[in-house]
Scaffold this motif. Structure first.
Motif, short mmCIF file in Angstrom:
data_model
loop_
_atom_site.label_atom_id
_atom_site.label_comp_id
_atom_site.label_asym_id
_atom_site.label_seq_id
_atom_site.Cartn_x
_atom_site.Cartn_y
_atom_site.Cartn_z
N LEU A 40 0.76 -1.21 -0.04
CA LEU A 40 0.16 0.17 0.20
C LEU A 40 0.95 1.42 -0.04
O LEU A 40 0.58 2.24 -0.74
CB LEU A 40 -0.96 0.06 1.23
CG LEU A 40 -2.07 -0.47 1.07
CD1 LEU A 40 -3.03 -0.47 2.49
CD2 LEU A 40 -3.03 -0.15 -0.28
N VAL A 77 -3.22 7.18 3.36
CA VAL A 77 -2.72 5.90 3.68
C VAL A 77 -1.20 6.03 4.30
O VAL A 77 -0.86 5.12 5.08
CB VAL A 77 -2.53 5.41 2.22
CG1 VAL A 77 -1.45 4.03 2.19
CG2 VAL A 77 -3.81 4.78 1.41
N CYS A 81 -0.58 3.84 7.70
CA CYS A 81 0.09 2.60 7.34
C CYS A 81 1.36 2.60 8.26
O CYS A 81 1.82 1.26 8.78
CB CYS A 81 0.54 2.67 5.99
SG CYS A 81 0.32 1.06 5.10
#
Length: 306
Positions: A40, A77, A81
């Motif tokens: 990701l 993200v 993350c």
């Protein structure tokens, strides 16, 4: 240089923030569920790189607006993350110290990037800043790939209960979060902090540019550098102090906002205003660490860290 009208500039500037608000919770849900957190981060970095290339090669409103939408979608993200991988690597007991180090290096990177961007924009070209961003994306991808995926405990990364029960649906998790009074109070506190703090730097930039609008970017860059340099030192301190009480340390970041506002309103000397960004560095440095640490505390055993 492109002679855009103010409405188009406002639209392009506002788009990523608006889109990221909508994307934040779905992105967090995805990060909690996926075991491909490194992938990701790599994809998000590639999207940023692609968006920079669009801005360089197609500097008209629609392509740049599309690039900004893409940036808004993947913006949520990065920090979740990194936080999830950190929790998965070190566990909740060592999360406080890890976040302090993470945030210190984050602010150091921001400060150095701001200095380099100013130098490139002043002595090379504004387009050069976007090429510099491409190099940063490449470095981020390289650093991400150096992390051993086998060392990330993905159940621990989402603050799962010991039994490791599967996460519920997005809407089930959202309803459960909204029913938790502690989390609701925490969300309100974070919202109020951002409402109070978010407009402070743009308003300071306007004040600094009243007499000489052409110099506003220079002074604003100095403001960012001073604040980020302060955060480098404050983040580890905040992590240590959080060991003896989370809320009172976070409260300090709230108390500094009206102090900063009053000083900005009463001081006119440009370099004094820049120096006052130390207050922002202290407040935001505390907030950046305590926000993540308290999220980890509140989410423990829920499986819904992000």
């Amino acid at each position: 240089v492109q002679h855009w009208d103010p409405a188009a500039i406002g639209l392009v500037v506002a788009l990523p923030g608006f889109v990221s608000i909508l994307a934040q919770s779905p992105a967090g849900n995805l990060i909690d569920r996926t075991r491909h957190k490194r992938a990701l981060l790599v994809i998000a970095s590639l999207v940023v790189a692609g968006s920079c290339l669009v801005v360089i090669d197609f500097p008209t409103v629609l392509p740049v607006a599309a690039a900004q939408v893409a940036m808004g979608l993947i913006g949520p993200v990065f920090q979740p993350c990194v936080s999830a991988m950190s929790l998965g690597l070190v566990g909740p007991e060592r999360m406080r110290a890890r976040v302090g180090r993470n945030e210190s290096f984050n602010h150091l990177g921001n400060m150095l990037a701001a200095v380099v961007a100013v130098l490139i924009g002043s002595y090379v070209s504004f387009e050069g800043i976007f090429y510099f961003a491409l190099l940063q994306c490449a470095a981020l991808i390289a650093a991400t790939l150096l992390i051993d995926p086998a060392e990330i405990d993905h159940e621990r990364a989402r603050a799962a209960p010991p039994a490791g029960q599967a996460p519920g649906s997005f809407w089930h998790d959202a309803r459960a979060l909204l029913r938790d009074r502690d989390i609701a109070a925490f969300i309100v506190a974070l919202t109020l902090w951002n409402l109070a703090n978010g407009a402070m730097l743009p308003m300071l930039g306007q004040k600094l540019g009243i007499d000489a609008p052409a110099d506003a970017a220079y002074y604003l860059s100095l403001c960012i550098i001073v604040a980020q340099a302060t955060m480098v030192a404050v983040a580890p301190w905040a992590a240590r102090k959080a060991a003896t009480g989370r809320k009172r340390v976070l409260l300090l970041s709230f108390l500094l906002i009206p102090v900063r506002a009053l000083l900005f309103a009463s001081v006119d000397h440009k370099y004094a205003l820049v120096a006052l960004q130390v207050i922002d560095g202290i407040g935001a440095g505390i907030y950046g660490v305590l926000g993540i640490v308290m999220m980890s505390d509140l989410a423990r055993g829920t499986g819904r860290f992000n």
